[in-house]
Design an enzyme around this catalytic site. Structure first.
Site, PDB file in Angstrom:
ATOM      1  N   HIS A  84       0.813  -1.220   0.000  1.00 34.33           N
ATOM      2  CA  HIS A  84       0.000   0.000   0.000  1.00 34.33           C
ATOM      3  C   HIS A  84       0.842   1.264   0.000  1.00 34.33           C
ATOM      4  O   HIS A  84       0.340   2.332  -0.330  1.00 34.33           O
ATOM      5  CB  HIS A  84      -0.956   0.006   1.201  1.00 34.33           C
ATOM      6  CG  HIS A  84      -2.106  -0.943   1.023  1.00 34.33           C
ATOM      7  ND1 HIS A  84      -2.021  -2.285   1.315  1.00 34.33           N
ATOM      8  CD2 HIS A  84      -3.359  -0.737   0.546  1.00 34.33           C
ATOM      9  CE1 HIS A  84      -3.189  -2.864   1.046  1.00 34.33           C
ATOM     10  NE2 HIS A  84      -4.012  -1.955   0.570  1.00 34.33           N
ATOM     11  N   GLY A  85       2.059   1.157   0.408  1.00 37.62           N
ATOM     12  CA  GLY A  85       2.922   2.334   0.375  1.00 37.62           C
ATOM     13  C   GLY A  85       4.117   2.165   1.287  1.00 37.62           C
ATOM     14  O   GLY A  85       4.113   1.332   2.202  1.00 37.62           O
TER      15      GLY A  85
END
Lengths: 388, 214
Positions: B66-67
């Site tokens: 997701h990051g």
């Protein structure tokens, strides 16, 4: 506005109402039956066509489409195109829930069901200052009509120019000062304006591109077009206001009290004056005057005589900063008055307003407004043959 | 048009346990994680401990996907831990059979929803400081029902009531298109209510869609 229809139907209805109500309505003008009945005529036509379509088709999708049209049209008329709805909004929502401009929008929407008297002598249109100055006089004199939109500025004059032309007074009175020209345009209120022609959209995009950038200007224009097509978008503030009222937002979050931290009238006036001075600056003056000039071109072409009164503010609002801007604005207005041959009455023709002539930082009280009106009307009445 | 898209979310807020959550949430991602990470690591074929390890690593990497932020890593770890915890206690849940099945099911949905929301706090926190503040306010007394809380709860209920009704209809009909299976007049009412909700109460400012960052 269909004036002839208004008069005869209005007399009939007025005769049926209690005297106190009919007298009040008479003071305001004549009932605009066109505005009241026309939406329902459209609904009737839509219903008739829809019922015919429903009777003659078994296609599920088409029937669904017809139902949607009927329901949407009915909802639209019930919510936006009848005086009862606007009266409901008027009595359930105040400026504390929806904002100053929005509250005046409701008032003016209610007003459209009453046409101003025919052959109107004077129309004053402007911000809440205009309302404060002329409300009392307008209530007592049928030949004087007042329209106020809170925070109205030069851009708004341009957007509402068709309304002025529609009313077609003999004399249009504007109450303007450096505080109107020396503040930035408020783009958020553009969606509330009445329908604008394509040429006006073009002008707006052109003039606002320098200020906001071309894509933002186009975006604004699109929002205005959407607001024209979808009143439920244009009047979002009604539903948000009702929601906030239902959720008791202002009590729970104390947002009303946050608007002004001061409590005494004097402190509140000082705070308002501070806000006035903070919003004032030289940069928007040129842009505002360019827009204002377009407004003049539209209105003065309709044989309406224009009188601009140089506005006065609370004495506390006058500083070195705004004296300079006052001189700039006054000079530009003088120039325009010579160019377009309208009357510009400067503050030296009026009594100087003191702090006790103001209800707060912005608005003259009864004493202050009487001083202005009692000076202005004789000038206007005595200057039928005015030459600049 | 001949394009068939997979179902990506299948009522994930109505699930009763973390394993089911990841079968119903972001299905395209979770199936990819299962096929290319979990199974590649050995899946559940190496005994209990290795299974727990594989679950943990898969969810950790799922969080990182997701990051590149520590909050996403912590979220992945959190998801891994609650799945492992569930796998551990699942055989021991037989005591709950004393409760009626439906009650047990609805209780599980409510409890799982709390765990999911806790996970979203971690997911959406900007940094550790914010995360710490949010958890402290959640788990320390006193719990004041302030005016602000009342307003926010009222606001949320007001705006989500219709959506919740639609979700329940979809869940009961086991179909994301459940509303279209209703009689025409109810469909019409729902669509018009949705239209008016969006256009008259919607915020049309410039806010980027959250998933653009993914």
């Amino acid at each position: 506005m269909n004036s002839s229809l208004s008069i005869s139907s209005s007399d009939l209805l007025l005769s049926l109402l209690p005297h106190s109500i009919s007298e009040k309505l008479n003071q305001l003008g004549t009932l605009n039956f066109y505005e009241i009945i026309f939406p329902w005529v459209i609904i009737l036509i839509i219903f008739s066509v829809s019922l015919y379509a429903l009777k003659n088709t078994k296609n599920k999708l088409l029937r669904l489409g017809v139902f949607i049209v009927i329901f949407y049209s009915l909802t639209r008329v019930i919510l936006f195109e009848n005086p009862a709805a606007w009266m409901g909004y008027r009595y359930s929502l105040t400026w504390k829930e929806i904002g100053f401009r929005e509250a005046t929008i409701i008032d003016q929407n209610l007003r459209r069901y009453i046409s101003p008297p025919q052959n109107l002598k004077y129309l004053a249109i402007g911000s809440s200052q205009t309302g404060a100055v002329f409300s009392d006089y307008a209530q007592k004199h049928r030949d004087f009509y007042k329209i106020e939109y809170s925070g109205m500025g030069p851009l708004d004059y341009y957007l509402y120019s068709e309304l002025v032309k529609q009313i077609k007074p003999k004399t249009l009175i504007l109450f303007l000062s450096e505080f109107d020209f020396g503040r930035d345009i408020v783009k958020e209120t553009m969606v509330f304006a009445p329908h604008q022609s394509l040429s006006k959209h073009y002008f707006l995009i052109d003039i606002l591109s320098n200020e906001l950038g071309t894509s933002s200007a186009i975006h604004l224009s699109i929002k205005m077009l959407l607001a024209d097509l979808f009143p439920e978008y244009k009047y979002q503030f009604l539903f948000k206001g009702l929601r906030d009222k239902l959720l008791n937002k202002h009590f729970l979050l104390k947002t009303q009290e946050q608007a002004f931290s001061s409590h005494s009238a004097q402190d509140k006036a000082t705070e308002q004056v501070d806000i006035l001075l903070r919003t004032l600056n030289k940069k928007p003056i040129d842009l505002n005057f360019r827009i204002y000039e377009q407004f003049l071109l539209r209105v003065l072409n309709s044989d309406i005589k224009l009188v601009v009164v140089e506005g006065q503010y609370h004495p506390g609002a006058y500083s070195v900063k705004n004296k300079k801007l006052k001189a700039i604005v006054s000079s530009k207005m003088q120039e325009l008055s010579r160019k377009y041959k309208f009357q510009y009455i400067t503050t030296d023709k009026f009594p100087i307003l003191l702090s006790e002539d103001f209800a707060d930082g912005y608005h003259p009280n009864k004493i202050g407004s009487d001083k202005i009106v009692n000076t202005l009307i004789p000038i206007l009445d005595g200057n039928a043959q005015f030459k600049p | 048009m001949g394009i068939k898209l997979m179902t990506n979310f299948l009522f994930p807020y109505f699930v009763t346990n973390p394993q089911a959550f990841w079968k119903n949430w972001h299905i395209s991602l979770s199936t990819w994680l299962r096929d290319y990470l979990y199974i590649s690591l050995g899946g559940n074929r190496g005994g209990v401990r290795k299974t727990y390890r594989n679950v943990f690593l898969t969810m950790l990497i799922g969080g990182l996907w997701h990051g590149a932020a520590w909050t996403f890593v912590i979220w992945g770890v959190y998801q891994g831990l609650i799945i492992i915890a569930y796998m551990f206690i699942k055989p021991k849940l037989h005591f709950a059979s004393v409760l009626p099945v439906k009650l047990m099911k609805y209780l599980s949905i409510v409890v799982m929803f709390q765990f999911t929301c806790l996970g979203w706090l971690i997911f959406r926190a900007n940094d550790f400081t914010q995360l710490r503040e949010m958890f402290l306010s959640l788990f320390t007394l006193p719990y004041d029902v302030t005016n602000f809380v009342l307003y926010v709860v009222g606001y949320l209920i007001f705006h989500t009531a219709l959506l919740i009704v639609i979700q329940i209809i979809q869940y009961k009909r086991c179909s994301n298109l459940g509303v279209l299976q209703l009689p025409l007049r109810f469909q019409l009412l729902i669509f018009i209510a949705m239209y008016f909700s969006i256009i008259s109460l919607g915020e049309f400012g410039e806010q980027q869609f959250i998933y653009f960052q993914f």
